[in-house]
Each structure stands twice: as C-alpha cells, then as structure tokens.
Scaffold this motif. Structure first.
Motif, mmCIF file in Angstrom:
data_model
loop_
_atom_site.group_PDB
_atom_site.id
_atom_site.type_symbol
_atom_site.label_atom_id
_atom_site.label_comp_id
_atom_site.label_asym_id
_atom_site.label_seq_id
_atom_site.Cartn_x
_atom_site.Cartn_y
_atom_site.Cartn_z
ATOM 1 N N MET A 1 24.579 29.637 -8.909
ATOM 2 C CA MET A 1 23.432 28.747 -8.962
ATOM 3 C C MET A 1 23.870 27.312 -8.678
ATOM 4 O O MET A 1 23.360 26.673 -7.773
ATOM 5 N N PHE A 2 24.784 26.763 -9.490
ATOM 6 C CA PHE A 2 25.317 25.416 -9.275
ATOM 7 C C PHE A 2 26.780 25.517 -8.890
ATOM 8 O O PHE A 2 27.503 26.369 -9.386
ATOM 9 N N ASP A 3 27.209 24.631 -8.001
ATOM 10 C CA ASP A 3 28.646 24.448 -7.802
ATOM 11 C C ASP A 3 29.154 23.594 -8.954
ATOM 12 O O ASP A 3 28.377 22.971 -9.684
ATOM 13 N N PHE A 4 30.471 23.551 -9.106
ATOM 14 C CA PHE A 4 31.027 22.802 -10.239
ATOM 15 C C PHE A 4 30.708 21.321 -10.136
ATOM 16 O O PHE A 4 30.385 20.682 -11.148
ATOM 17 N N ASP A 5 30.765 20.729 -8.947
ATOM 18 C CA ASP A 5 30.470 19.300 -8.817
ATOM 19 C C ASP A 5 28.988 19.008 -9.073
ATOM 20 O O ASP A 5 28.642 17.973 -9.634
ATOM 21 N N GLN A 6 28.112 19.926 -8.691
ATOM 22 C CA GLN A 6 26.699 19.759 -9.009
ATOM 23 C C GLN A 6 26.478 19.846 -10.520
ATOM 24 O O GLN A 6 25.667 19.108 -11.081
ATOM 25 N N TYR A 7 27.214 20.740 -11.161
ATOM 26 C CA TYR A 7 27.113 20.888 -12.609
ATOM 27 C C TYR A 7 27.562 19.606 -13.310
ATOM 28 O O TYR A 7 26.916 19.136 -14.239
ATOM 29 N N LEU A 8 28.671 19.017 -12.844
ATOM 30 C CA LEU A 8 29.143 17.764 -13.434
ATOM 31 C C LEU A 8 28.144 16.629 -13.203
ATOM 32 O O LEU A 8 27.916 15.805 -14.092
ATOM 33 N N GLY A 9 27.561 16.588 -12.008
ATOM 34 C CA GLY A 9 26.554 15.563 -11.739
ATOM 35 C C GLY A 9 25.325 15.720 -12.621
ATOM 36 O O GLY A 9 24.775 14.746 -13.118
ATOM 37 N N PHE A 10 24.923 16.968 -12.820
ATOM 38 C CA PHE A 10 23.784 17.234 -13.692
ATOM 39 C C PHE A 10 24.089 16.827 -15.135
ATOM 40 O O PHE A 10 23.256 16.204 -15.809
ATOM 41 N N LEU A 11 25.303 17.134 -15.604
ATOM 42 C CA LEU A 11 25.695 16.720 -16.960
ATOM 43 C C LEU A 11 25.759 15.202 -17.076
ATOM 44 O O LEU A 11 25.343 14.632 -18.099
ATOM 45 N N ALA A 12 26.261 14.526 -16.056
ATOM 46 C CA ALA A 12 26.308 13.062 -16.076
ATOM 47 C C ALA A 12 24.887 12.493 -16.120
ATOM 48 O O ALA A 12 24.604 11.561 -16.879
ATOM 49 N N PHE A 13 23.991 13.066 -15.329
ATOM 50 C CA PHE A 13 22.602 12.617 -15.332
ATOM 51 C C PHE A 13 21.970 12.804 -16.706
ATOM 52 O O PHE A 13 21.313 11.893 -17.227
ATOM 53 N N LEU A 14 22.165 13.972 -17.308
ATOM 54 C CA LEU A 14 21.588 14.220 -18.630
ATOM 55 C C LEU A 14 22.166 13.293 -19.687
ATOM 56 O O LEU A 14 21.435 12.795 -20.548
ATOM 57 N N SER A 15 23.468 13.045 -19.624
ATOM 58 C CA SER A 15 24.070 12.168 -20.635
ATOM 59 C C SER A 15 23.569 10.735 -20.473
ATOM 60 O O SER A 15 23.268 10.064 -21.467
ATOM 61 N N ILE A 16 23.453 10.250 -19.241
ATOM 62 C CA ILE A 16 22.940 8.887 -19.020
ATOM 63 C C ILE A 16 21.483 8.794 -19.461
ATOM 64 O O ILE A 16 21.074 7.816 -20.104
ATOM 65 N N LEU A 17 20.702 9.801 -19.145
ATOM 66 C CA LEU A 17 19.302 9.832 -19.563
ATOM 67 C C LEU A 17 19.183 9.823 -21.088
ATOM 68 O O LEU A 17 18.386 9.067 -21.662
ATOM 69 N N THR A 18 19.999 10.619 -21.756
ATOM 70 C CA THR A 18 19.964 10.692 -23.225
ATOM 71 C C THR A 18 20.412 9.373 -23.852
ATOM 72 O O THR A 18 19.788 8.890 -24.801
ATOM 73 N N LEU A 19 21.482 8.790 -23.299
ATOM 74 C CA LEU A 19 21.934 7.499 -23.831
ATOM 75 C C LEU A 19 20.867 6.419 -23.649
ATOM 76 O O LEU A 19 20.642 5.601 -24.550
ATOM 77 N N GLY A 20 20.225 6.419 -22.496
ATOM 78 C CA GLY A 20 19.157 5.449 -22.267
ATOM 79 C C GLY A 20 17.985 5.644 -23.213
ATOM 80 O O GLY A 20 17.406 4.681 -23.718
ATOM 81 N N PHE A 21 17.644 6.903 -23.467
ATOM 82 C CA PHE A 21 16.545 7.194 -24.387
ATOM 83 C C PHE A 21 16.854 6.673 -25.782
ATOM 84 O O PHE A 21 16.038 5.978 -26.393
ATOM 85 N N TRP A 22 18.042 6.980 -26.289
ATOM 86 C CA TRP A 22 18.384 6.546 -27.642
ATOM 87 C C TRP A 22 18.563 5.033 -27.721
ATOM 88 O O TRP A 22 18.257 4.407 -28.744
ATOM 89 N N LEU A 23 19.024 4.415 -26.639
ATOM 90 C CA LEU A 23 19.125 2.959 -26.622
ATOM 91 C C LEU A 23 17.742 2.327 -26.704
ATOM 92 O O LEU A 23 17.538 1.357 -27.443
#
Length: 58
Positions: A1-23
């Motif tokens: 489904m995802f390549d490893f680099d796509q998976y890392l990009g998706f995790l980076a996106f989710l972490s940035i989104l979550t950090l922004g939400f809590w900020l």
C-alpha cells in the motif's frame, strides 16, 4: 500500500498536524487569556494612578 518513504512522510505529516493542534489548544486556553488578563490589570493600574494624580494636583 505505502512505500517506506511515503509511510515516513505520512508519519511526519501526522506528527506536525498533532503538534500544531495541541499548540493551538495551549495558546487558546492558557497563553492568550493570560496575556489579555495581564494587559487589563496593567491598564486598570494606570487608570487608578491617573485618578490619584488628578486628585493630588487639584
């Protein structure tokens, strides 16, 4: 489904989104009300000092 680099990009996106939400939650619930409250207290002190100075000059 995802390549490893796509998976890392998706995790980076989710972490940035979550950090922004809590900020934003932190800023809206603590920082901004503290800032507004402090500004109001300082303004009230200035108004009291102006009234006191007017009474002493009169």
């Amino acid at each position: 489904m995802f390549d490893f680099d796509q998976y890392l990009g998706f995790l980076a996106f989710l972490s940035i989104l979550t950090l922004g939400f809590w900020l934003m939650i932190f800023l809206l619930t603590f920082v901004i009300p503290y800032w507004i409250g402090g500004a109001l207290i300082e303004r009230l002190k200035e108004i009291r000092e102006e009234k006191k100075a007017k009474r002493q000059n009169s």
